[in-house]
Scaffold this active site. Structure first.
Site, PDB file in Angstrom:
ATOM      1  N   LEU A  26      39.894  42.688  28.618  1.00  0.00           N
ATOM      2  CA  LEU A  26      41.335  42.755  28.336  1.00  0.00           C
ATOM      3  C   LEU A  26      41.754  44.208  28.105  1.00  0.00           C
ATOM      4  O   LEU A  26      42.789  44.489  27.532  1.00  0.00           O
ATOM      5  CB  LEU A  26      41.703  41.883  27.133  1.00  0.00           C
ATOM      6  CG  LEU A  26      41.421  40.384  27.303  1.00  0.00           C
ATOM      7  CD1 LEU A  26      41.795  39.618  26.038  1.00  0.00           C
ATOM      8  CD2 LEU A  26      42.164  39.808  28.514  1.00  0.00           C
ATOM      9  N   ASP A  79      44.927  49.641  34.271  1.00  0.00           N
ATOM     10  CA  ASP A  79      44.907  49.351  32.832  1.00  0.00           C
ATOM     11  C   ASP A  79      45.756  50.338  32.037  1.00  0.00           C
ATOM     12  O   ASP A  79      46.546  49.958  31.171  1.00  0.00           O
ATOM     13  CB  ASP A  79      43.464  49.373  32.313  1.00  0.00           C
ATOM     14  CG  ASP A  79      42.549  48.452  33.109  1.00  0.00           C
ATOM     15  OD1 ASP A  79      43.078  47.622  33.878  1.00  0.00           O
ATOM     16  OD2 ASP A  79      41.322  48.566  32.972  1.00  0.00           O
TER      17      ASP A  79
HETATM   18  C1  GLA Z   1      38.542  47.159  35.632  1.00  0.00           C
HETATM   19  C2  GLA Z   1      39.145  48.541  35.932  1.00  0.00           C
HETATM   20  C3  GLA Z   1      40.507  48.402  36.632  1.00  0.00           C
HETATM   21  C4  GLA Z   1      40.423  47.454  37.824  1.00  0.00           C
HETATM   22  C5  GLA Z   1      39.728  46.155  37.441  1.00  0.00           C
HETATM   23  C6  GLA Z   1      39.514  45.262  38.611  1.00  0.00           C
HETATM   24  O1  GLA Z   1      39.300  46.505  34.682  1.00  0.00           O
HETATM   25  O2  GLA Z   1      39.313  49.258  34.742  1.00  0.00           O
HETATM   26  O3  GLA Z   1      40.970  49.683  37.023  1.00  0.00           O
HETATM   27  O4  GLA Z   1      39.766  48.069  38.905  1.00  0.00           O
HETATM   28  O5  GLA Z   1      38.478  46.380  36.823  1.00  0.00           O
HETATM   29  O6  GLA Z   1      40.718  44.844  39.150  1.00  0.00           O
END
Ligand code: GLA
Length: 364
Positions: free
Chosen positions: A95, A140
């Protein structure tokens, strides 16, 4: 109270304590597309990282946080501060606890100094790459800064523009934590980024204008697939179809077609499971279990994979029954009690004025 905890930690604390918050996220659809410069659709959560900060009375910087290095390197000198960090985003849950930490501590280091939020997202992303060693995409950190209350955020990871997507009424979003984080995750992530680069290299032989898998549609993919090693072809197929699914999901959300939204989530999971191969037994079990529960519209793994959470789209009111069924089935199969979170789209990071943004029930 975070202020009391702060004063206990720093008895010689400054006069004024400021608090900054940055949320974790759950991604509704668009997985492993961000570093391929495609589309993602996350929502920010109430679960957040809070950083209390005051000026340092003696010039010493009292916090152990490597994120500051990227700010300093980028020419934002950090004044002496003392900080206390408290997070409600469960670590290792997928998360995005690390982006919440990066963004909230960066805001606390800046302590009110203006910075372009896009630049800040990129610096925090860089911190993840250079310090944590994860060559992650921008999703994120971006959503942690730019999210809007009551809406998901469709991010174009190439142009770095975003569009809020209001979700239909009558639904609930729940994240279920497998409570596992398989060690394979980080190396597989790097391997996937390399596989995608290989696919781009090969596809450029057919169309030199291709810069990333974002530029590949199904027609081009089908022409290129026989030229690619089978594994590389499957990785590319996931990214190409997943980008399409984000578009379709957004359209479905805008016309209130919750069944279609759920169906697309299911398709996304199958693609991540078999083509991209970033799922695991626990995630697959939770997705399969969800599919059999009354009121569930769709479910998929969310985040990088190899553990962490599933995201589940439910009809409003189905949550309680869902929780009971999932806890029972998962407990029976794996002997673990999964944590389940209600995910309401919350707003992006910023200062917590008078601490009013701190969610109810949190011991701050
Ligand atoms: C992790 C990475 C994101 C994204 C996801 C997969 O959470 O931090 O940047 O690549 O995996 O969608």
């Amino acid at each position: 109270m975070i202020a009391a905890a702060f004063r206990a930690q720093y008895p010689n604390g400054g006069e004024t304590i400021r608090v900054f918050r940055a949320p974790g996220r759950v991604n509704l659809i668009g997985e492993h597309t961000d570093y391929n410069l495609g589309f993602v659709l996350p929502i920010a959560l109430d679960l957040s990282c809070f950083v209390a900060v005051s000026d340092s009375p003696d010039g010493a910087l009292r916090v152990y946080s490597e994120e500051k290095q990227e700010l300093i390197r980028a020419g934002y000198p950090v004044a002496p501060k003392q900080m206390l960090i408290r997070s409600t985003v469960p670590e290792g849950s997928g998360l995005s606890s690390s982006a919440a930490l990066e963004v909230s501590s960066a805001l606390a280091f800046l302590d009110g100094r203006a910075i372009d939020p896009l630049r800040l997202a990129q610096l925090c992303q860089r911190a993840e790459g250079s310090f944590v060693g994860m060559p992650c995409g921008i999703m994120d950190q971006y959503v942690s800064l730019f999210a809007q209350e009551h809406a998901a955020l469709k991010i174009d990871c190439r142009s770095l523009e975003s569009d809020p997507v209001t979700l239909p009424d009558g639904i609930a979003i729940l994240a279920v934590n497998t409570m596992v984080k398989h060690a394979l995750g980080q190396s597989a992530y790097k391997q996937r980024t390399a596989e995608c680069a290989q696919a781009v290299e090969a596809i450029r032989g057919l169309d030199a204008s291709v810069r990333s898998l974002r530029d590949v549609d199904m027609t081009l993919f089908e022409k290129a697939a026989p030229l690619l090693p089978p594994v590389t072809a499957r990785r590319a197929r996931h990214v190409v179809t997943e980008n399409e699914r984000v578009e379709l999901f957004v359209k479905a959300a805008r016309r209130g077609d919750v069944e279609r939204m759920g169906q697309l989530m299911g398709e996304s999971h199958v693609s991540l499971q078999h083509d991209y191969e970033v799922s695991c037994a626990e995630l697959d079990f939770l997705v399969d279990t969800a599919a059999g529960i009354e009121g569930v519209l769709g479910a998929r793994m969310t985040g990088g994979g190899f553990g962490g959470c599933t995201v589940n789209l439910l009809r409003e009111g189905a949550g309680e029954h869902f929780r009971r069924e999932v806890v029972e089935a998962y407990g029976e199969r794996f002997g673990i009690t999964p944590e389940i979170f209600d995910c309401r789209p919350s707003r992006g990071a910023g200062a917590v004025n008078n601490f009013e943004r701190i969610p109810a029930g949190l011991p701050l």
